[in-house]
Design an enzyme around this catalytic site. Structure first.
Site, PDB file in Angstrom:
ATOM      1  CB  SER A  64      -0.934  -0.072   1.209  1.00 41.59           C
ATOM      2  OG  SER A  64      -1.749   1.046   1.289  1.00 41.59           O
ATOM      3  CG  ASP A 278      -3.050  -0.557  -1.927  1.00 45.53           C
ATOM      4  OD1 ASP A 278      -3.152   0.620  -1.517  1.00 45.53           O
ATOM      5  OD2 ASP A 278      -3.460  -1.533  -1.264  1.00 45.53           O
ATOM      6  CG  ASP A 280      -6.463   0.608  -0.325  1.00 40.59           C
ATOM      7  OD1 ASP A 280      -5.660   1.554  -0.234  1.00 40.59           O
ATOM      8  OD2 ASP A 280      -6.403  -0.413   0.393  1.00 40.59           O
ATOM      9  CB  ALA A 371      -9.384  10.761   9.145  1.00 40.93           C
ATOM     10  NE  ARG A 497      -5.217   2.649  17.003  1.00 47.13           N
ATOM     11  CZ  ARG A 497      -4.561   2.490  15.858  1.00 47.13           C
ATOM     12  NH1 ARG A 497      -3.973   3.511  15.256  1.00 47.13           N
ATOM     13  NH2 ARG A 497      -4.470   1.312  15.292  1.00 47.13           N
ATOM     14  N   PRO A 498      -1.520   1.835  20.234  1.00 45.64           N
ATOM     15  CG  PRO A 498      -1.528  -0.397  20.928  1.00 45.64           C
ATOM     16  CD  PRO A 498      -2.213   0.920  21.148  1.00 45.64           C
ATOM     17  CB  SER A 499       0.753   1.521  14.792  1.00 44.29           C
ATOM     18  OG  SER A 499       0.723   0.890  13.537  1.00 44.29           O
ATOM     19  N   GLY A 500      -1.398  -0.850  14.498  1.00 45.01           N
ATOM     20  CA  GLY A 500      -1.572  -2.254  14.116  1.00 45.01           C
ATOM     21  C   GLY A 500      -0.704  -2.618  12.920  1.00 45.01           C
TER      22      GLY A 500
HETATM   23  C1  LIG Z   1      -4.029   6.443  11.744  1.00 45.69           C
HETATM   24  C2  LIG Z   1      -4.031   5.660  10.492  1.00 45.69           C
HETATM   25  O1  LIG Z   1      -4.110   6.241   9.414  1.00 45.69           O
HETATM   26  N1  LIG Z   1      -3.956   4.328  10.605  1.00 45.69           N
HETATM   27  C3  LIG Z   1      -3.939   3.440   9.447  1.00 45.69           C
HETATM   28  C4  LIG Z   1      -2.941   2.328   9.656  1.00 45.69           C
HETATM   29  O2  LIG Z   1      -3.309   1.617  10.811  1.00 45.69           O
HETATM   30  P1  LIG Z   1      -2.511   1.650  12.194  1.00 45.69           P
HETATM   31  O3  LIG Z   1      -3.115   0.555  13.010  1.00 45.69           O
HETATM   32  O4  LIG Z   1      -2.767   3.019  12.749  1.00 45.69           O
HETATM   33  O5  LIG Z   1      -1.065   1.472  11.874  1.00 45.69           O
HETATM   34  O6  LIG Z   1      -2.971   1.454   8.539  1.00 45.69           O
HETATM   35  C5  LIG Z   1      -4.227   0.790   8.323  1.00 45.69           C
HETATM   36  C6  LIG Z   1      -4.080  -0.155   7.158  1.00 45.69           C
HETATM   37  O7  LIG Z   1      -3.739   0.502   5.980  1.00 45.69           O
HETATM   38  C7  LIG Z   1      -5.313   1.845   8.087  1.00 45.69           C
HETATM   39  O8  LIG Z   1      -6.543   1.196   7.956  1.00 45.69           O
HETATM   40  C8  LIG Z   1      -5.330   2.839   9.252  1.00 45.69           C
HETATM   41  O9  LIG Z   1      -6.229   3.866   9.020  1.00 45.69           O
HETATM   42 MG   LIG Z   2      -3.735   1.275   0.449  1.00 43.34          MG
END
Ligand SMILES: CC(=O)N[C@H]1[C@@H](OP(=O)(O)O)O[C@H](CO)[C@@H](O)[C@@H]1O
Ligand SMILES: [Mg+2]
Length: 546
Positions: A64, A278, A280, A371, A497-500
């Site tokens: 992505s 990508d 989306d 957002a 929050r912790p990023s995923g």
């Molecule tokens: C704040 C932010 O933009 N977070 C993104 C990012 O997730 P995180 O969990 O924040 O790393 O990547 C995801 C997958 O592309 C997307 O769905 C999400 O919106």
């Molecule tokens: Mg994408």
């Protein structure tokens, strides 16, 4: 299952020992050189999932908006949606099994998930334009064939196009024809129908500039261009002929830096948009006459779309319910505008499209956008049937026209996943139909100034959250500290929050524009909150906000 054969094939895609990866919010994502074994194993897993669901499963090779050196893979479930959570766990187990244990783990999964191994399997594969994607998708194919699955390789496609193919194949073509030609035909027909009665003929409305992030979006928009050229002229920038993927351009760059992409000529008041790598995600932007940059993000896109849909619903006089789904990152002004001015119910879910998608399925019409510009609109089967029926039955010309518009909107949105091309066509159609300039759209409400920052910490999992990630549960004291901080500023909000998807903690803060000019956002984010988060996570004993 011929475990000996699988062991033999797997040796061609060996796992670096000790490497641990997690199937996160968007599948596996890391440096491309660490992913060969993951790709092979995801090919194997896709075959099991296909056998279990008796459906076509998709495998998309992409990272992505991440840098060109990265890559990733995600599986697409039968109706074009993200992989079910229990299978995310299987994916993580399989990817992390050491070489000698892998066949046994594969067998365990097939027993646990009650997979009928005699069942046929069919997998569709797609990839983005990264230099490593072709080879990695070949490794997926090796995995599929090692388990004797059938497959179709779509080659270069956007992520949402692959989701579309999966959805088409599992609805026996009812959703559309499972080819690129079918995708372009379906979308362009709906777009041309929708915009054919627009009054405005000025060029200003008919032309849009697109920053393609040097990614797959450029190739696919070029292919699609001539299908819609009578209604819309699309000027492509960052089309991949020179620049590097996602580098200083694309939706993620524009949104997170809140500045224009490089490589795009922007004149004042021209309508511009940016896709991610990508395709989306999409965000719009423009420069005003003073040269100031304005970003129109996913929240404002959701607002434009839901007000248009609400008007059409009023017109046809049917009581179909509509709901908007956001995450904690949605600007507070957008939520207030939707609830208080438009009187549309708004719901908040955890970050990650699968959560929003799931919630949006609860409504007749569910509008969801992150957002950052990832989103779409879902129509329930009942709502779709009703609308299609009304286009035939209604006698009142005005109501009939509104029903027809809704029918075209249903066909124009990608119901399987957020889709930059499809969203762009919907937005362009609405702007034409409502005779709105980009400035007028932007003026619907004013965003609260906000900042989003990343903090690198030793173990981000020390932070856990609740209430759709808006409240911190652990470490103790952090939420109280945030509460004390936001109390001091008008209309302020902050969360951590912790990023995923990345090994970082994300910090978000917003506050009323009046106070932001004296730097309170900076105070909230920079001077106090971040050092506090970092301090807590690394176990420092210092007091907050010092
Ligand atoms: C704040 C932010 O933009 N977070 C993104 C990012 O997730 P995180 O969990 O924040 O790393 O990547 C995801 C997958 O592309 C997307 O769905 C999400 O919106
Ligand atoms: Mg994408």
């Amino acid at each position: 299952m011929d475990l000996d054969a699988i062991t033999e094939y797997s040796a061609l895609h060996p796992k670096p020992s000790g490497l641990i990866l997690q199937y996160g919010t968007a599948g596996f994502r890391t440096k491309a050189e660490h992913l060969d074994h993951v790709m092979f194993r995801m090919g194997l897993l896709a075959v099991l999932r296909s056998k279990q669901t008796k459906s076509t499963i998709g495998v998309m090779v992409t990272a992505s908006h991440n840098p060109e050196e990265d890559n990733g893979v995600k599986l697409v479930d039968p109706l074009g949606e993200m992989l079910a959570p229990s299978w995310e766990e299987h994916a993580t187990c399989l990817a992390n099994a050491e070489e000698q244990d892998m066949p046994r783990v594969l067998m365990d999964i097939s027993v646990k998930a009650a997979v009928n191994l005699q069942q046929d399997a069919f997998i569709v594969i797609g990839r983005d334009t990264r230099p490593t994607s072709e080879k990695l998708s070949q490794s997926v194919i090796d995995g599929v064939t090692a388990l004797e699955g059938q497959f179709h390789d779509y080659g270069l496609v956007t992520t949402p196009q692959l989701h579309y193919m999966v959805y088409c194949r599992n609805t026996s073509g009812q959703y559309g024809e499972a080819t690129l030609e079918g995708y372009y035909q379906k979308l362009s027909k709906a777009f041309m129908e929708l915009t054919k009665q627009t009054l405005c003929s000025e060029d200003e409305y008919r032309s849009v500039k697109v920053d393609c992030a040097n990614g797959i979006g450029a190739l696919k928009l070029k292919e699609m261009e001539h299908y819609v050229s009578q209604g819309l002229s699309v000027q492509l920038f960052n089309d991949g002929t020179k620049g590097k993927l996602n580098h200083l351009c694309g939706a993620d760059f524009v949104k997170s830096h809140q500045k224009p992409p490089q490589g795009m000529e922007m004149k004042s008041n021209e309508r511009c948009c940016s896709f991610d790598g990508d395709a989306d995600r999409i965000v719009y932007h423009y420069l005003d006459v003073d040269g100031h940059f304005h970003l129109i993000d996913g929240d404002k896109i959701a607002t434009l779309i839901s007000s248009f849909l609400k008007e059409l619903l009023l017109e046809i006089g049917e009581s179909l319910n509509i709901g908007v789904v956001q995450t904690a990152y949605a600007n507070g002004s957008s939520t207030r505008y939707l609830e208080e001015v438009m009187k549309v119910p708004v719901y908040c879910t955890k970050t990650g499209v699968k959560h929003l998608h799931h919630k949006a399925q609860e409504f007749d019409i569910g509008v969801y956008f992150e957002a950052n510009g990832h989103g779409t609109v879902l129509f329930s089967k009942a709502a779709e049937t009703k609308i299609r029926q009304l286009t035939k039955e209604l006698e009142d010309e005005k109501r009939k026209a509104a029903a027809k518009m809704l029918e075209n909107v249903i066909d124009l949105f990608n119901q399987a996943a957020g889709d930059a091309i499809s969203d762009m066509l919907v937005i362009e159609a609405i702007l034409m139909l409502k005779d709105l300039t980009i400035q007028q759209w932007d003026a619907l409400y004013m965003d609260l100034p906000n900042r989003q920052l990343k903090v690198k910490v030793a173990d981000r999992q020390v932070i856990s959250t609740t209430d759709a990630e808006r409240q911190v549960v652990t470490p103790p004291g952090l939420q109280e500290a945030i509460n004390d901080l936001v109390k001091k500023y008008k209309l302020s909000r902050a969360f951590v929050r912790p990023s995923g998807t990345e090994d970082v903690v994300r910090v978000y803060a917003e506050a009323d524009s009046q106070v932001s000019w004296d730097g309170s956002i900076e105070k909230m984010c920079g001077e106090s909150l971040i050092p506090w988060v970092v301090g807590v996570v690394v176990g420092e004993k210092r007091k907050p906000f010092q």
